[in-house]
Design a protein around this motif. Structure first.
Motif, PDB file in Angstrom:
ATOM      1  N   SER A 178       1.586   3.835   3.041  1.00  0.00           N
ATOM      2  CA  SER A 178       1.312   3.272   4.540  1.00  0.00           C
ATOM      3  C   SER A 178       2.525   3.677   5.374  1.00  0.00           C
ATOM      4  O   SER A 178       3.593   3.634   5.193  1.00  0.00           O
ATOM      5  CB  SER A 178       1.223   1.856   4.374  1.00  0.00           C
TER       6      SER A 178
ATOM      7  N   GLU B 153      -3.528  -4.470   4.365  1.00  0.00           N
ATOM      8  CA  GLU B 153      -4.546  -5.762   4.483  1.00  0.00           C
ATOM      9  C   GLU B 153      -4.266  -7.111   5.018  1.00  0.00           C
ATOM     10  O   GLU B 153      -5.241  -7.529   5.842  1.00  0.00           O
ATOM     11  CB  GLU B 153      -4.671  -6.124   2.853  1.00  0.00           C
TER      12      GLU B 153
ATOM     13  N   MET C 201       0.907  -1.104   0.137  1.00  0.00           N
ATOM     14  CA  MET C 201       0.065  -0.160  -0.072  1.00  0.00           C
ATOM     15  C   MET C 201       0.946   1.167  -0.116  1.00  0.00           C
ATOM     16  O   MET C 201       1.805   1.404   0.822  1.00  0.00           O
ATOM     17  CB  MET C 201      -1.062   0.201   1.096  1.00  0.00           C
TER      18      MET C 201
ATOM     19  N   THR D 282      -3.395  -0.545  13.705  1.00  0.00           N
ATOM     20  CA  THR D 282      -4.279  -1.049  12.601  1.00  0.00           C
ATOM     21  C   THR D 282      -5.245  -1.839  13.464  1.00  0.00           C
ATOM     22  O   THR D 282      -6.183  -2.068  12.874  1.00  0.00           O
ATOM     23  CB  THR D 282      -3.518  -1.882  11.963  1.00  0.00           C
TER      24      THR D 282
ATOM     25  N   GLU E 154      -5.239  -6.166   8.850  1.00  0.00           N
ATOM     26  CA  GLU E 154      -6.461  -6.277   9.250  1.00  0.00           C
ATOM     27  C   GLU E 154      -6.956  -7.731   8.989  1.00  0.00           C
ATOM     28  O   GLU E 154      -7.628  -8.024  10.182  1.00  0.00           O
ATOM     29  CB  GLU E 154      -7.231  -5.525   8.003  1.00  0.00           C
ATOM     30  N   TYR E 155      -6.182  -8.661   8.464  1.00  0.00           N
ATOM     31  CA  TYR E 155      -6.760 -10.163   8.263  1.00  0.00           C
ATOM     32  C   TYR E 155      -6.066 -10.587   9.512  1.00  0.00           C
ATOM     33  O   TYR E 155      -6.855 -11.339  10.267  1.00  0.00           O
ATOM     34  CB  TYR E 155      -5.940 -10.660   7.121  1.00  0.00           C
TER      35      TYR E 155
END
Length: 180
Positions: A4, A12, A1, A152, A15-16
């Protein structure tokens, strides 16, 4: 990203990881996380150091409330490089405290813990020897992982005041700083 602030993994993936942890806690009796890499003592040490890096305050919960220790443990369990660096780093913390104070890191007094962490928090201290230089690299990785795990998380995002990709009709600028 692009752009970032994350230093360890892409947004991502972070987040996962948080979703995996939340799902495990939701399914577990008592809603607790079971460490994947660290043993019980190592995980308590991880929690203590994470909370020192990002403590809870009047504005927000700290690293523990943000799930940074769980985030770090999960990522470490899946990455051989992290296993080596963090495993060796926490061994160094305990060995150094045992040599200096006669107790492992967690059993040392708070001022002794702080003194040990202050030694490895600053790159200028690498001149003290190769073992300190390696410990500084460990702490740098841990600090980045703690920040990534916290900022995050839902707690960290709320602390930042992030509202998502929204259009602002007016930007009032920064609020005045009291006393300036």
């Amino acid at each position: 990203m692009a752009g970032s602030v994350l230093r360890v993994i892409p947004l991502e993936a972070a987040e996962y990881a948080h979703h995996m942890i939340d799902a495990e806690k939701a399914d577990a009796p008592g809603g607790t996380y079971t460490p994947k890499f660290f043993d019980a003592q190592g995980y308590k040490t991880l929690q203590a150091v994470c909370e020192t890096i990002i403590p809870a305050d009047a504005d927000s919960g700290g690293a523990i409330e943000g799930g940074a220790p769980e985030f770090i443990d999960l990522l470490t369990s899946e990455n051989e490089e992290y296993k080596a660096k963090l495993g060796d780093g926490f061994k160094w913390l305990d060995a150094t405290c045992t040599t200096r104070y006669g107790k492992a890191f967690l059993d040392s007094a708070p001022d002794q813990q702080q003194e040990t962490l202050d030694l490895i928090a600053y790159r200028k201290n690498a001149a003290q020897g190769e073992d300190v230089a390696k410990a500084i690299e460990f702490f740098s990785l841990l600090r980045n992982m703690t920040a990534d795990g916290f900022f995050t998380s839902k707690v960290g995002i709320k602390y930042l005041g992030y509202k998502g990709n929204t259009y602002l009709t007016d930007f009032p600028g920064c609020p005045p700083v009291p006393g300036v």
